[in-house]
Design an enzyme around this catalytic site. Structure first.
Site, short mmCIF file in Angstrom:
data_model
loop_
_atom_site.label_atom_id
_atom_site.label_comp_id
_atom_site.label_asym_id
_atom_site.label_seq_id
_atom_site.Cartn_x
_atom_site.Cartn_y
_atom_site.Cartn_z
N HIS A 1 0.70 -1.22 -0.10
CA HIS A 1 -0.19 0.12 0.06
C HIS A 1 0.89 1.27 0.10
O HIS A 1 0.31 2.33 -0.18
CB HIS A 1 -0.93 0.10 1.08
CG HIS A 1 -0.42 0.34 2.57
ND1 HIS A 1 -1.26 0.80 3.64
CD2 HIS A 1 0.70 0.38 2.81
CE1 HIS A 1 -0.56 0.99 4.82
NE2 HIS A 1 0.88 0.61 4.29
C1 LIG Z 1 5.19 1.16 6.28
S1 LIG Z 1 6.46 0.29 6.83
C2 LIG Z 1 6.12 -1.15 7.20
C3 LIG Z 1 6.93 -1.94 8.20
C4 LIG Z 1 6.70 -3.44 8.65
N1 LIG Z 1 6.30 -4.13 7.39
C5 LIG Z 1 5.41 -3.31 9.44
O1 LIG Z 1 4.32 -3.47 9.20
O2 LIG Z 1 5.49 -2.87 10.67
C6 LIG Z 1 7.56 0.11 5.15
C7 LIG Z 1 8.95 -0.46 5.29
O3 LIG Z 1 9.24 -0.59 4.03
C8 LIG Z 1 10.68 -0.21 3.92
N2 LIG Z 1 11.22 -0.21 2.67
C9 LIG Z 1 10.87 1.06 1.82
N3 LIG Z 1 11.54 0.73 0.88
C10 LIG Z 1 12.38 -0.34 0.78
C11 LIG Z 1 12.89 -0.91 -0.21
N4 LIG Z 1 13.43 -0.35 -1.37
N5 LIG Z 1 13.47 -2.20 0.09
C12 LIG Z 1 13.25 -2.72 1.39
N6 LIG Z 1 12.52 -2.25 2.18
C13 LIG Z 1 12.02 -0.95 1.80
C14 LIG Z 1 10.62 0.77 4.96
O4 LIG Z 1 12.01 1.07 5.36
C15 LIG Z 1 9.85 0.32 6.09
O5 LIG Z 1 10.47 -0.14 7.04
#
Ligand SMILES: C[S@@+](CC[C@H](N)C(=O)[O-])C[C@H]1O[C@@H](n2cnc3c(N)ncnc32)[C@H](O)[C@@H]1O
Length: 346
Positions: free
Chosen positions: A251
């Site tokens: 999302h």
């Molecule tokens: C909204 S948070 C969700 C964290 C976790 N899944 C939760 O629900 O508590 C989105 C996560 O995606 C990671 N993220 C963003 N871009 C990314 C990428 N290109 N590769 C890996 N992780 C990424 C962010 O650092 C963040 O920790």
């Protein structure tokens, strides 16, 4: 047209003052007022101001404003010898003592989140969010890399939300057939730890996130030996696995990016492997007040250029990335909560 009723104008006024109300909630949380009043007790504004080291008269005015939103309750004075300004908790103020709720309030009030919404007018006009204009960064993730405090707060707040949802998510999930599980964008790793704790059949679990997030992670002594943190970029490559968990990830992205994440997974997924996506299911049949996902949907647009997806949107992603939907599962009694969409490769 007849003049709008006073009651209706009052409702509009409440929405109009939303920015100020959420600022007040943030300041109340920052001051830790909720922690300074014991659950079953009450406290005078004089004592509170001394403990918090703030201006007593202004604190009283602030507390009275908070009580108008059911945050704390001021004791009624019937005895004229008693003074005004004795406050106790309400269920809402009490919940500000919860670390997860605290972190969420502070995160939502942080500059990256607030500034992102400044582009709403243009977003509605153009259908896109321009973070370069609102944040001076290409997206929220690049912004967070340069704003360490906000990045840590974001991860903590997400962990708090995940913590609240873990029992619900596990109640309709089954990991009994997997040897290896990779949580993509797993943040501080809480969900993966809970999955491992419930499924001894899993031999290896990888919590995968960007380098700066993984570097901030710290775990206690009792870390499950099957758990590892790994940094990387899910647009480039992901570890091989039987099961990929994506909670509150898809999302965050528009369709083009979401399809690209699925395509990266497609290169590493083992035969028979599954993708478990936990996101709100945006049900277009739930209209008006019942439509909680609608508010989250627009928040996702503003903060990440993302969206909350309908079952048709999930079909679109599957079709354009070489996957199919096996099943969509939802909690049977809690409406508007995260659903689980299970994908497998065609
Ligand atoms: C909204 S948070 C969700 C964290 C976790 N899944 C939760 O629900 O508590 C989105 C996560 O995606 C990671 N993220 C963003 N871009 C990314 C990428 N290109 N590769 C890996 N992780 C990424 C962010 O650092 C963040 O920790």
């Amino acid at each position: 047209m007849s003049k709008p009723s006073f009651e209706i104008v009052k409702q509009v006024y409440t929405i109009m003052s939303g920015v100020q109300r959420s600022k007040a909630l943030e300041v109340c949380t920052k001051l830790r007022i909720a922690e300074h009043i014991a659950p079953e007790s009450s406290k005078s504004v004089g004592d509170l101001s001394k403990e918090l080291k703030v201006h007593e008269d202004t604190l009283y005015r602030f507390m009275r404003a908070l009580t108008s939103m059911s945050l704390f309750q001021e004791e009624e004075i019937t005895d004229t010898n008693k003074t005004h300004g004795i406050f106790k908790h309400t269920p809402m103020s009490l919940c500000l003592r919860d670390q997860g709720v605290r972190d969420m309030v502070l995160m939502r009030g942080s500059p990256g989140q607030v500034l992102s919404w400044n582009g709403l007018f243009n977003s509605v006009k153009t259908g896109r969010t321009n973070h370069q204009e609102s944040l001076n960064y290409p997206d929220l993730w690049e912004y967070l890399k340069d704003h360490k405090e906000e990045e840590v707060l974001f991860s903590k707040a997400m962990t708090g939300v995940t913590n609240m949802f873990v029992p619900v998510l596990l109640s309709f999930s089954d990991y009994s057939k997997f040897e290896k599980v990779v949580d993509l964008g797993g943040g501080q790793g809480l969900l993966l730890k809970n999955i491992l704790a419930n499924y001894p059949n899993i031999k290896e679990g990888i919590n995968f996130d960007i380098k700066s997030v993984i570097e901030n992670n710290s775990h206690g002594e009792n870390l499950d030996k099957r758990y590892t943190d790994q940094s990387g970029d899910f647009f480039v490559s992901v570890p091989e696995s039987d099961c990929y968990v994506l909670k509150s990830i898809i999302h965050d992205w528009n369709d083009e990016c979401a399809v690209n994440i699925f395509k990266t997974i497609s290169k590493s997924i083992r035969p028979g492997g599954k993708i478990y996506v936990y996101d709100l299911i945006n049900d277009l049949n739930l209209k008006n007040e019942k439509n909680q996902a609608g508010w989250n949907d627009i928040h996702m647009l503003m903060v990440c250029n993302g969206k909350e997806r309908t079952p048709q949107d999930w079909e679109y992603l599957a079709k354009h990335s070489g996957f199919k939907i096996d099943e969509i599962r939802r909690h049977s009694t809690i409406p508007n909560t995260l659903g689980l969409t299970i994908f497998s490769k065609i």
